[in-house]
Write a protein that holds these residues in place. Structure first.
Motif, PDB file in Angstrom:
ATOM      1  N   LEU A 148      31.179  31.746  33.730  1.00 28.31           N
ATOM      2  CA  LEU A 148      31.936  32.797  34.420  1.00 28.31           C
ATOM      3  C   LEU A 148      31.311  34.185  34.210  1.00 28.31           C
ATOM      4  N   GLY A 149      29.983  34.230  34.177  1.00 28.84           N
ATOM      5  CA  GLY A 149      29.281  35.500  34.013  1.00 28.84           C
ATOM      6  C   GLY A 149      29.272  36.016  32.584  1.00 28.84           C
ATOM      7  N   MET A 150      29.547  35.149  31.609  1.00 32.41           N
ATOM      8  CA  MET A 150      29.579  35.557  30.199  1.00 32.41           C
ATOM      9  C   MET A 150      28.545  34.766  29.405  1.00 32.41           C
ATOM     10  N   LYS A 151      27.876  35.470  28.480  1.00 30.27           N
ATOM     11  CA  LYS A 151      26.979  34.788  27.543  1.00 30.27           C
ATOM     12  C   LYS A 151      27.689  34.465  26.238  1.00 30.27           C
ATOM     13  N   LYS A 152      28.687  35.282  25.874  1.00 28.47           N
ATOM     14  CA  LYS A 152      29.431  35.065  24.628  1.00 28.47           C
ATOM     15  C   LYS A 152      30.920  35.168  24.924  1.00 28.47           C
ATOM     16  N   PHE A 153      31.673  34.219  24.404  1.00 29.40           N
ATOM     17  CA  PHE A 153      33.124  34.299  24.535  1.00 29.40           C
ATOM     18  C   PHE A 153      33.775  33.567  23.365  1.00 29.40           C
ATOM     19  N   ASN A 154      35.019  33.908  23.134  1.00 26.61           N
ATOM     20  CA  ASN A 154      35.795  33.312  22.053  1.00 26.61           C
ATOM     21  C   ASN A 154      36.822  32.357  22.642  1.00 26.61           C
ATOM     22  N   LEU A 155      37.031  31.258  21.958  1.00 27.01           N
ATOM     23  CA  LEU A 155      38.114  30.335  22.279  1.00 27.01           C
ATOM     24  C   LEU A 155      39.069  30.411  21.102  1.00 27.01           C
ATOM     25  N   ILE A 156      40.164  31.123  21.302  1.00 30.59           N
ATOM     26  CA  ILE A 156      41.085  31.416  20.212  1.00 30.59           C
ATOM     27  C   ILE A 156      42.211  30.393  20.214  1.00 30.59           C
ATOM     28  N   ALA A 157      42.327  29.687  19.094  1.00 27.93           N
ATOM     29  CA  ALA A 157      43.402  28.699  18.950  1.00 27.93           C
ATOM     30  C   ALA A 157      44.719  29.433  18.734  1.00 27.93           C
ATOM     31  N   PRO A 158      45.738  29.088  19.510  1.00 32.00           N
ATOM     32  CA  PRO A 158      47.027  29.768  19.342  1.00 32.00           C
ATOM     33  C   PRO A 158      47.637  29.441  17.982  1.00 32.00           C
ATOM     34  N   LYS A 159      47.865  30.493  17.208  1.00 26.37           N
ATOM     35  CA  LYS A 159      48.477  30.309  15.891  1.00 26.37           C
ATOM     36  C   LYS A 159      49.862  30.929  15.848  1.00 26.37           C
ATOM     37  N   GLN A 160      50.161  31.745  16.856  1.00 23.45           N
ATOM     38  CA  GLN A 160      51.457  32.414  16.902  1.00 23.45           C
ATOM     39  C   GLN A 160      51.966  32.397  18.337  1.00 23.45           C
ATOM     40  N   ASP A 161      53.230  32.710  18.504  1.00 19.15           N
ATOM     41  CA  ASP A 161      53.862  32.659  19.823  1.00 19.15           C
ATOM     42  C   ASP A 161      53.332  33.711  20.789  1.00 19.15           C
ATOM     43  N   HIS A 162      52.720  34.761  20.284  1.00 18.57           N
ATOM     44  CA  HIS A 162      52.329  35.873  21.153  1.00 18.57           C
ATOM     45  C   HIS A 162      50.994  35.659  21.882  1.00 18.57           C
ATOM     46  N   MET A 163      50.388  34.498  21.806  1.00 19.23           N
ATOM     47  CA  MET A 163      49.077  34.293  22.436  1.00 19.23           C
ATOM     48  C   MET A 163      49.123  34.500  23.945  1.00 19.23           C
ATOM     49  N   LEU A 164      50.210  34.125  24.598  1.00 21.32           N
ATOM     50  CA  LEU A 164      50.332  34.383  26.027  1.00 21.32           C
ATOM     51  C   LEU A 164      50.360  35.885  26.273  1.00 21.32           C
ATOM     52  N   GLY A 165      50.948  36.625  25.350  1.00 25.43           N
ATOM     53  CA  GLY A 165      50.959  38.084  25.441  1.00 25.43           C
ATOM     54  C   GLY A 165      49.560  38.671  25.421  1.00 25.43           C
ATOM     55  N   THR A 166      48.638  38.024  24.729  1.00 23.95           N
ATOM     56  CA  THR A 166      47.243  38.488  24.703  1.00 23.95           C
ATOM     57  C   THR A 166      46.661  38.455  26.113  1.00 23.95           C
ATOM     58  N   VAL A 167      46.823  37.323  26.783  1.00 22.18           N
ATOM     59  CA  VAL A 167      46.293  37.179  28.144  1.00 22.18           C
ATOM     60  C   VAL A 167      46.995  38.150  29.092  1.00 22.18           C
ATOM     61  N   LEU A 168      48.312  38.246  28.987  1.00 26.46           N
ATOM     62  CA  LEU A 168      49.057  39.144  29.866  1.00 26.46           C
ATOM     63  C   LEU A 168      48.701  40.608  29.590  1.00 26.46           C
ATOM     64  N   GLY A 169      48.442  40.942  28.331  1.00 21.73           N
ATOM     65  CA  GLY A 169      48.017  42.300  27.989  1.00 21.73           C
ATOM     66  C   GLY A 169      46.699  42.656  28.659  1.00 21.73           C
ATOM     67  N   TYR A 170      45.757  41.734  28.640  1.00 20.30           N
ATOM     68  CA  TYR A 170      44.472  41.977  29.323  1.00 20.30           C
ATOM     69  C   TYR A 170      44.666  42.107  30.834  1.00 20.30           C
ATOM     70  N   LYS A 171      45.560  41.316  31.395  1.00 22.42           N
ATOM     71  CA  LYS A 171      45.831  41.420  32.835  1.00 22.42           C
ATOM     72  C   LYS A 171      46.446  42.780  33.165  1.00 22.42           C
ATOM     73  N   LEU A 172      47.355  43.267  32.318  1.00 27.57           N
ATOM     74  CA  LEU A 172      47.938  44.591  32.509  1.00 27.57           C
ATOM     75  C   LEU A 172      46.847  45.662  32.431  1.00 27.57           C
ATOM     76  N   ALA A 173      45.946  45.522  31.468  1.00 25.88           N
ATOM     77  CA  ALA A 173      44.854  46.495  31.333  1.00 25.88           C
ATOM     78  C   ALA A 173      43.984  46.507  32.590  1.00 25.88           C
TER      79      ALA A 173
END
Length: 192
Positions: free
Chosen positions: A14-39
């Motif tokens: 997807l046009g990236m050379k480096k990316f992280n795959l973050i394992a959800p450890k807390q309930d707020h992980m969906l908030g991470t994605v939604l926060g980036y979408k808001l940004a």
């Protein structure tokens, strides 16, 4: 387990050379994605992010949050010209013994994670000027000089994003990614 993936130029994802795959450890992980979408809606420089189903060697590892690792390609993916990206973190393993951990007191302890190839890697004059102004006693002259090196409209959108997203992720000790736009000679924060 969370992972960092690094590809080569021929096999970018997807046009990236480096990316992280973050394992959800807390309930707020969906908030991470939604926060980036808001940004993104605020037209801020934002790494690519989405929820993905991870399979490794045919074994399901579950849903992870994919987040682009910030580098020069992040600028290109956000329609910005290449330039220096400074990373300020003085917490945990990045903390320096005997030094206060306020990143804005120590421009020499920041790292460059992308480099404007017109300058050498050790060039920190722009960041030194910014930190000197931030730490100077408030005055009309200091405010005027800060306005010259900060994209004030962009910083306003960034502040609005922080308020709406209710993020406390940016503080005086860590998580700062600052892009120095060589065309405008101004600092722009990157959402991280």
């Amino acid at each position: 387990k969370s992972m960092r993936v690094k590809t080569n130029k021929k096999n970018m994802y997807l046009g990236m050379k480096k990316f992280n795959l973050i394992a959800p450890k807390q309930d707020h992980m969906l908030g991470t994605v939604l926060g980036y979408k808001l940004a993104e809606l605020f037209e801020l420089i934002t790494p690519k992010s989405k929820l993905v189903n991870v399979n490794i060697n045919g074994k399901r590892k579950g849903v992870h949050v994919l987040v682009e690792q910030i580098e020069e390609l992040t600028l290109r993916n956000n329609s910005k010209i290449p330039g220096d990206i400074f990373s300020g973190d003085l917490i945990s393993t990045d903390k320096v013994k005997g030094v206060s951990n306020n990143v804005f007191n120590h421009p020499g302890l920041w790292k460059k994670i992308a480099i404007n190839n017109h300058y050498n890697k050790e060039q920190f004059a722009s960041l030194s000027k910014l930190t000197r102004l931030i730490n100077a006693p408030a005055s009309n002259e200091v405010h005027s000089n800060l306005s010259e090196i900060l994209d004030m409209e962009y910083w306003g959108r960034f502040a609005a994003f922080e308020t709406l997203a209710q993020t406390f992720h940016f503080d005086n000790t860590h998580n700062w990614k600052l892009y120095y736009d060589p065309a405008l000679s101004k600092f722009i924060p990157i959402v991280w």
